[in-house]
Design an enzyme around this catalytic site. Structure first.
Site, PDB file in Angstrom:
ATOM      1  N   ASN A 140      39.111  -4.335 -65.131  1.00  0.00           N
ATOM      2  CA  ASN A 140      38.770  -2.809 -65.383  1.00  0.00           C
ATOM      3  C   ASN A 140      37.321  -2.815 -65.696  1.00  0.00           C
ATOM      4  O   ASN A 140      36.753  -2.047 -65.145  1.00  0.00           O
ATOM      5  CB  ASN A 140      39.567  -2.646 -66.732  1.00  0.00           C
ATOM      6  CG  ASN A 140      40.756  -1.958 -66.676  1.00  0.00           C
ATOM      7  OD1 ASN A 140      41.062  -1.364 -65.804  1.00  0.00           O
ATOM      8  ND2 ASN A 140      41.377  -1.770 -67.906  1.00  0.00           N
ATOM      9  N   GLU A 187      48.286  -4.290 -70.622  1.00  0.00           N
ATOM     10  CA  GLU A 187      48.735  -5.143 -69.632  1.00  0.00           C
ATOM     11  C   GLU A 187      49.987  -6.145 -69.722  1.00  0.00           C
ATOM     12  O   GLU A 187      50.235  -7.135 -69.355  1.00  0.00           O
ATOM     13  CB  GLU A 187      47.526  -5.987 -69.077  1.00  0.00           C
ATOM     14  CG  GLU A 187      47.188  -7.116 -69.941  1.00  0.00           C
ATOM     15  CD  GLU A 187      45.894  -6.536 -70.951  1.00  0.00           C
ATOM     16  OE1 GLU A 187      46.200  -5.307 -71.437  1.00  0.00           O
ATOM     17  OE2 GLU A 187      45.092  -7.221 -71.530  1.00  0.00           O
ATOM     18  N   ASP A 219      44.423   0.266 -62.797  1.00  0.00           N
ATOM     19  CA  ASP A 219      45.788   0.975 -62.618  1.00  0.00           C
ATOM     20  C   ASP A 219      46.335   0.422 -61.526  1.00  0.00           C
ATOM     21  O   ASP A 219      47.642   0.228 -61.445  1.00  0.00           O
ATOM     22  CB  ASP A 219      45.722   2.350 -62.392  1.00  0.00           C
ATOM     23  CG  ASP A 219      45.137   2.987 -63.911  1.00  0.00           C
ATOM     24  OD1 ASP A 219      45.183   2.256 -64.921  1.00  0.00           O
ATOM     25  OD2 ASP A 219      44.661   4.312 -63.846  1.00  0.00           O
ATOM     26  N   ASP A 228      52.093 -11.212 -69.782  1.00  0.00           N
ATOM     27  CA  ASP A 228      50.469 -10.681 -70.152  1.00  0.00           C
ATOM     28  C   ASP A 228      49.495 -11.018 -69.045  1.00  0.00           C
ATOM     29  O   ASP A 228      49.499 -12.155 -68.373  1.00  0.00           O
ATOM     30  CB  ASP A 228      50.126 -10.919 -71.316  1.00  0.00           C
ATOM     31  CG  ASP A 228      48.427 -10.380 -71.569  1.00  0.00           C
ATOM     32  OD1 ASP A 228      48.813  -9.365 -72.725  1.00  0.00           O
ATOM     33  OD2 ASP A 228      47.655 -10.520 -70.986  1.00  0.00           O
ATOM     34  N   HIS A 249      38.658   1.585 -63.945  1.00  0.00           N
ATOM     35  CA  HIS A 249      39.974   1.780 -64.363  1.00  0.00           C
ATOM     36  C   HIS A 249      40.964   1.990 -63.445  1.00  0.00           C
ATOM     37  O   HIS A 249      42.125   1.748 -63.290  1.00  0.00           O
ATOM     38  CB  HIS A 249      40.024   2.749 -65.693  1.00  0.00           C
ATOM     39  CG  HIS A 249      39.508   2.292 -66.889  1.00  0.00           C
ATOM     40  ND1 HIS A 249      40.083   1.641 -67.811  1.00  0.00           N
ATOM     41  CD2 HIS A 249      38.083   2.578 -67.200  1.00  0.00           C
ATOM     42  CE1 HIS A 249      39.366   1.375 -68.676  1.00  0.00           C
ATOM     43  NE2 HIS A 249      38.062   1.928 -68.506  1.00  0.00           N
TER      44      HIS A 249
END
Lengths: 294, 119
Positions: free
Chosen positions: A175, A210, A184, A167, A180
């Site tokens: 973010n 994630e 990404d 994770d 965003h």
């Protein structure tokens, strides 16, 4: 009985409007003793006094001079006419029957069938890839991971593995702070880094958000654990340029479960790896933790 | 699935008919029909249907290298090429392919000219 007489007796197939010529094998042993279609066709030419067929038969003969077969396909074409015929010679009792079929449509449909079929196969492969690949990071997705695990489990008698549930740390912050698109970019960069770091004894997938999973196959638990640790260290060296032109690093937390000891099914292994992952997060993140049981 | 002229005009089955008509017209041309003596037209129509389909956004068919290899000994000159383009335009028009779409396909075909015409 002469060949001319035979020719006069030929019957016409209604559906093709092309002749089926029947020769008497007894009367023409020299022709049929070796069952040669070339010779049969030669006699057909001799017998063919119908001018509409002559051109066709002459063409067949010229082709047959090269080969000796009981089946031949002939294409005839000019600016206003294109047809493909199949000539077949069959010995039936004392007779050899030369059958002529117009297979123009059949050939067209065969082509269309083959091309359409290959198109469907291509689309089917593409659909399979789409269904099994994470579109952002281009690594296998959750569905692919479960399919791969099941395949490995059933195909390898002495299958063993470790499952690392990974994770990314503070992903929400990336973010929220930088948008965003930057989030990404973090996911894509991390996925590429892992893909470049592992060999074909590993299988890496994005589970969602994630969260990623790394399966290491048929290796010692301690080695697998060390590999995940090493992956964490190399990940921490990655620097990303944020939209406000500052450098930012990344890290992850991971929980590791061992096949057999911590579970047999992937659900069970992921569940236990998730418990270890929770522990890693609770104890400061950026660390790899083994599942130690209840 | 991405929209393409290949899909718009009905895929292989429709394009096959266009290509058949194209070769009917080619064989009427005194400039070009000499190139097709002793040619298996069925096979040629199969290749050409696949090739034109790929130019219309259908599945890939042939690489530029393969295209050049297939045409290298055919002695096709610029006059033949122009005649072929004219006949293809005419056939597209006869077969209900819109002028804009036909231009689009022919523009793509023009990018392949150097692999087909002998220099």
């Amino acid at each position: 009985m002469s060949l001319e007489q035979n020719y006069a007796d030929y019957s016409v197939l209604n559906y093709l409007q092309l002749p089926v010529v029947v020769f008497s094998a007894n009367e023409h042993k020299e022709v049929f003793q070796n069952n040669s279609f070339q010779l049969v066709a030669q006699h057909y030419l001799n017998a063919s006094n119908n001018p509409t067929n002559r051109g066709l038969v002459q063409l067949i003969i010229s082709k047959l001079l090269e080969i000796d077969t009981d089946k031949l396909e002939v294409e005839i074409n000019d600016a206003s006419y294109r047809h493909i015929f199949r000539f077949t010679a069959n010995v039936v009792g004392e007779h050899v029957i030369v059958e002529v079929e117009d297979i123009t449509e059949l050939k067209r449909n065969q082509f269309l069938f083959n091309r359409t079929n290959s198109l469907l196969e291509d689309y089917s492969k593409q659909m399979f890839e789409l269904a099994h690949t994470d579109q952002l990071t281009n690594v296998p997705n959750r569905r692919a991971l479960f399919a791969k695990f099941s395949q490995l489990q059933s195909n390898h008698k002495d299958f063993s593995c470790t499952v690392s549930l990974i994770d990314l740390d503070h992903f929400k912050r990336f973010n929220d702070s930088f948008g965003h698109d930057f989030g990404d970019q973090v996911l894509v960069t991390f996925a590429k880094h892992v893909k470049d770091s592992i060999d074909d004894t590993c299988y890496f997938a994005r589970l969602g958000g994630e969260e990623f999973c790394l399966i290491q196959i048929n290796n010692k638990d301690t080695v697998c654990f060390a590999n995940t640790e090493k992956l964490l260290q190399t990940t921490k060296t990655i620097k990303l340029m944020t939209p406000d032109n500052s450098n930012i690093g990344m890290s992850f937390s991971a929980g590791v479960a061992v096949y057999g000891k911590d579970g047999i099914s992937l659900d069970e292994l992921l569940n236990n790896a998730d418990k270890a992952l929770y522990f890693a997060k609770e104890n400061g993140r950026s660390r790899v933790v083994k599942f130690e049981g209840a | 699935m991405e929209s393409s002229l290949f899909i718009k005009y009905g895929g292989f089955s429709r394009i096959y008919i266009v290509i058949e008509k194209f070769y009917d017209n080619i064989l009427k041309s005194e400039t070009l029909n000499t190139h097709f003596k002793n040619t298996n037209m069925e096979r040629l129509i199969h290749h050409q249907t696949s090739f034109i389909s790929s130019l219309m956004g259908g599945p890939d068919y042939i690489s530029d290298e393969q295209l050049a290899q297939a045409h290298k000994n055919l002695g096709i000159n610029l006059k033949d090429w122009q005649e072929m383009i004219n006949i293809l335009s005419l056939t597209f028009s006869e077969q209900g392919i819109s002028e804009d779409d036909a231009k689009q396909v022919i523009a793509k075909l023009e990018t392949k000219r150097d692999f087909i015409v002998c220099h």
